[in-house]
Motif scaffolding. Structure first.
Motif, PDB file in Angstrom:
ATOM      1  N   LYS A   1       0.853  -1.190   0.000  1.00 60.06           N
ATOM      2  CA  LYS A   1       0.000   0.000   0.000  1.00 60.06           C
ATOM      3  C   LYS A   1       0.888   1.238   0.000  1.00 60.06           C
ATOM      4  N   ASN A   2       0.680   2.103  -0.938  1.00 57.10           N
ATOM      5  CA  ASN A   2       1.487   3.319  -1.047  1.00 57.10           C
ATOM      6  C   ASN A   2       1.087   4.301   0.048  1.00 57.10           C
ATOM      7  N   SER A   3       1.879   4.348   1.096  1.00 56.26           N
ATOM      8  CA  SER A   3       1.457   5.109   2.271  1.00 56.26           C
ATOM      9  C   SER A   3       1.522   6.612   2.013  1.00 56.26           C
ATOM     10  N   PHE A   4       2.421   7.042   1.145  1.00 57.37           N
ATOM     11  CA  PHE A   4       2.490   8.473   0.835  1.00 57.37           C
ATOM     12  C   PHE A   4       1.194   8.930   0.164  1.00 57.37           C
ATOM     13  N   LYS A   5       0.754   8.148  -0.810  1.00 55.33           N
ATOM     14  CA  LYS A   5      -0.496   8.475  -1.501  1.00 55.33           C
ATOM     15  C   LYS A   5      -1.665   8.467  -0.517  1.00 55.33           C
ATOM     16  N   MET A   6      -1.705   7.452   0.320  1.00 59.68           N
ATOM     17  CA  MET A   6      -2.817   7.326   1.275  1.00 59.68           C
ATOM     18  C   MET A   6      -2.856   8.504   2.240  1.00 59.68           C
TER      19      MET A   6
ATOM     20  N   ILE B   1      -3.970  11.742   0.552  1.00 58.22           N
ATOM     21  CA  ILE B   1      -5.420  11.820   0.348  1.00 58.22           C
ATOM     22  C   ILE B   1      -6.119  12.118   1.673  1.00 58.22           C
TER      23      ILE B   1
ATOM     24  N   GLU C   1       6.871  -0.570  -1.535  1.00 56.42           N
ATOM     25  CA  GLU C   1       5.562  -0.880  -2.123  1.00 56.42           C
ATOM     26  C   GLU C   1       5.716  -1.576  -3.466  1.00 56.42           C
TER      27      GLU C   1
ATOM     28  N   SER D   1       6.836  -5.102  -3.096  1.00 55.13           N
ATOM     29  CA  SER D   1       5.727  -5.893  -2.580  1.00 55.13           C
ATOM     30  C   SER D   1       4.729  -6.219  -3.680  1.00 55.13           C
ATOM     31  N   ASN D   2       4.418  -5.216  -4.489  1.00 58.49           N
ATOM     32  CA  ASN D   2       3.407  -5.426  -5.521  1.00 58.49           C
ATOM     33  C   ASN D   2       3.877  -6.300  -6.667  1.00 58.49           C
TER      34      ASN D   2
ATOM     35  N   ASN E   1      -8.111  -1.431  -2.171  1.00 59.94           N
ATOM     36  CA  ASN E   1      -8.417  -0.576  -1.024  1.00 59.94           C
ATOM     37  C   ASN E   1      -7.589   0.703  -0.937  1.00 59.94           C
ATOM     38  N   THR E   2      -6.741   0.947  -1.926  1.00 56.25           N
ATOM     39  CA  THR E   2      -6.046   2.235  -1.914  1.00 56.25           C
ATOM     40  C   THR E   2      -6.666   3.175  -2.948  1.00 56.25           C
TER      41      THR E   2
ATOM     42  N   PHE F   1      -9.329   5.670  -3.878  1.00 56.51           N
ATOM     43  CA  PHE F   1     -10.240   6.514  -3.101  1.00 56.51           C
ATOM     44  C   PHE F   1     -11.676   6.485  -3.626  1.00 56.51           C
TER      45      PHE F   1
END
Ligand SMILES: Nc1ncnc2c1ncn2[C@@H]1O[C@H](COP(=O)(O)OP(=O)(O)OP(=O)(O)O)[C@@H](O)[C@H]1O
Ligand SMILES: [Mg+2]
Lengths: 290, 244
Positions: free
Chosen positions: A177-182, A185, B71, B74-75, B105-106, B108
């Motif tokens: 999961k791209n934490s920067f993007k999350m 937002i 990331e 991982s992907n 789930n990422t 939006f």
């Protein structure tokens, strides 16, 4: 008389509820101690006020206030995305100082310390919300809409990823999961709602100046979020009611206005202390503060 | 599947990983062993992208992943278990697993509009939950689990995360002997299902039982590699372990 006063308090509660649930999205759900939140409220208020005075229809001013704040939210996310905890708090607090300084010193645009008087009341599709009762209805509808959207976000998988980042950012990234993007937002959306609340505030009070958007003004909001409990939206709403109404109650018990002001500060400080000692999860929180 | 070439990473004067090279074959369990502080976890962190290498290369399925972010790596299909428990404490075990398996789930807007997790993914979660015996506490908050339960839940999370290659950092350290046995049986089951696993483990007996290939690290250097049988009798390895 009492009725008019009650309506006034309820309007402020509706506006503050929006600011508080927006902060809850950042702080409670994403673990971002964002002390720049009040700046987004201010950016929204000024954007909306200045556009309204140019004769732009309220609906645009309102939305652009949110979008403008959101843009600043995204911008703030860039330099702060590697910061955590206290460092993030300091950096975002710095942001709110910068915004305050700009509001104060960019006098051609903001009139600096003189503030902006005569901000028009909202007018939607020919209907003017100039009396307080209709304004209350508008504010409540917008607050409910904001609640609905933020609630939907935090209940979705997206919200769970934000909670994952709060609990363990590296583990979230290792899941791809791209934490920067999350986080960007989360900050942007949170800023959007603070911005539209600012727009409502400006049009309700009809006067704004930089002193309404300092870190001191953030303290009641922060307190609401903490007392209501991290990561609890219903708790945030209940806390908004209680904490906004409590100081007003002092007035009814017969304290003069000159005392209610300082008393409010003391009251908030005492509540914060008690909460931190006896109820570190707040009243409805699921997450312990660190 | 994975190839490490002359990987190097120093921390100040500490040569944590020093010119390491080895290969991992598809469908096999490879064990990475070595005394405390020999650089095993650092190798994992270099592969995952958590740490940047001073020099060297990592290839995954022929693609160079050396400079990728956590990331991105991982992907591409790398899943891992940390040495210390790192569940999302305030979420339930089920929510931990759903977050790992759900690749939408990422997004939006998609989430704001709302969608349902695919049925297959739900089934996969139930299947893995059974396999790792965590069904009884799926709805408990992760922070309220016992150490062993946390370990199992975390292995389950690493398994449901879509992947081609699994890295486990000491999955049985600190757990009770019955659980240790259960996890070793689980690993063999996973191998039968075709999983490719890189396993870090201190316990020689455990490792030699489950692995196909063993790589031995000492002070950041590969001092031996081969089948468990070869490793068991390798004098260098015995020395590293006895000298420990
Ligand atoms: N982030 C870091 N900063 C400084 N030194 C580090 C860091 N990470 C690891 N080291 C050092 O690098 C060496 C290798 O550590 P590493 O954690 O890779 O060993 P390990 O083989 O996993 O050990 P263990 O079996 O105890 O888990 C140790 O000397 C350690 O102190
Ligand atoms: Mg280690």
């Amino acid at each position: 008389m009492i009725e008019a006063y009650l309506i006034h308090i309820l309007i402020l509660i509706a506006i503050y509820a929006i600011v508080a649930i927006a902060l809850q999205l950042c702080l409670g759900f994403s673990g971002l101690l964002n002390l720049g939140h009040i700046a987004f409220f201010g950016i929204g208020a000024y954007t909306s006020a200045l556009l309204l005075l140019l004769g732009v229809p309220f609906i645009f001013c309102f939305l652009v206030a949110g979008l403008m704040a959101m843009v600043f939210g995204f911008i703030l996310a860039i330099p702060t995305h590697k910061l955590k905890g206290d460092y993030l708090a300091l950096a975002t607090m710095g942001f709110s100082f910068v915004v305050y300084a700009v509001l104060l010193n960019w006098t051609e645009l903001t009139r600096g310390p003189l503030g902006i008087p005569g901000i028009p009341k909202p007018n939607l599709f020919g209907f003017s919300f100039s009396d307080n009762f209709s304004f209350l209805i508008l504010a409540v509808v917008i607050a409910l809409g904001s609640y609905f959207i933020i609630n939907r976000i935090v209940k979705s998988g997206f919200g769970k990823v934000l909670e994952g980042i709060r609990d363990d950012e590296l583990a979230t990234r290792v899941l791809g999961k791209n934490s920067f993007k999350m986080k960007s937002i989360a900050l942007g959306v949170s800023a959007f709602f603070a911005g539209i609340a600012g727009s409502l505030y400006a049009s309700y009070i009809t006067f704004i100046d930089p002193s309404s958007f300092t870190i001191m003004q953030l303290i009641p909001v922060l307190l609401i979020v903490i007392v209501g409990g991290l990561a609890s939206l219903p708790g945030t709403i209940i806390a908004t009611f209680v904490l906004m109404a409590l100081p007003e109650a002092l007035r009814f018990v017969g304290f003069p206005s000159s005392i209610v002001g300082p008393m409010r500060q003391i009251l908030y400080a005492v509540i914060l202390l008690l909460i931190l000692i006896y109820k570190p999860k707040g009243f409805f929180g699921r997450v312990e503060m660190e | 599947m994975l190839e490490i070439k002359n990987l190097k990473r120093y921390f100040g004067g500490v040569k944590a990983v020093d010119d390491c090279s080895f290969k991992i074959e598809k469908g096999k369990i490879t064990a990475l062993i070595g005394p405390n502080g020999s650089g095993k976890t650092t190798v994992f962190n270099l592969i995952s992208g958590i740490l940047k290498e001073d020099s060297g290369k990592t290839l995954f399925d022929g693609i160079e992943i050396t400079h990728m972010t956590v990331e991105e790596t991982s992907n591409l299909g790398i899943s891992r278990l940390f040495q210390q428990p790192r569940l999302f404490g305030n979420l339930s075990v089920r929510e931990n697993l759903i977050m790992a398996i759900d690749e939408d789930n990422t997004r939006f807007w998609k989430n704001l509009i709302g969608y349902k997790l695919d049925r297959e993914k739900g089934d996969k979660i139930n299947e893995i939950a059974k396999l790792t015996s965590i069904t009884a506490f799926m709805d408990k908050q992760a922070k309220n689990l016992s150490f062993g339960q946390k370990r199992l839940a975390e292995i389950a999370r690493a398994l449901v995360k879509p992947h081609k290659f699994l890295m486990l950092d000491e999955p049985v350290a600190g757990v009770t002997p019955p659980l240790r046995k259960e996890i070793s049986e689980l690993l063999l089951k996973l191998k039968k299902q075709g999983e490719t696993i890189l396993l870090i483990e201190h316990d020689m007996n455990f490792t030699l039982n489950v692995s196909d290939k063993v790589v031995v690290l000492d002070s950041g250097k590969v001092i031996a590699q081969g089948s468990p049988k070869q490793i068991k009798t390798n004098p260098k390895v015995l020395e590293a372990y006895l000298g420990d």
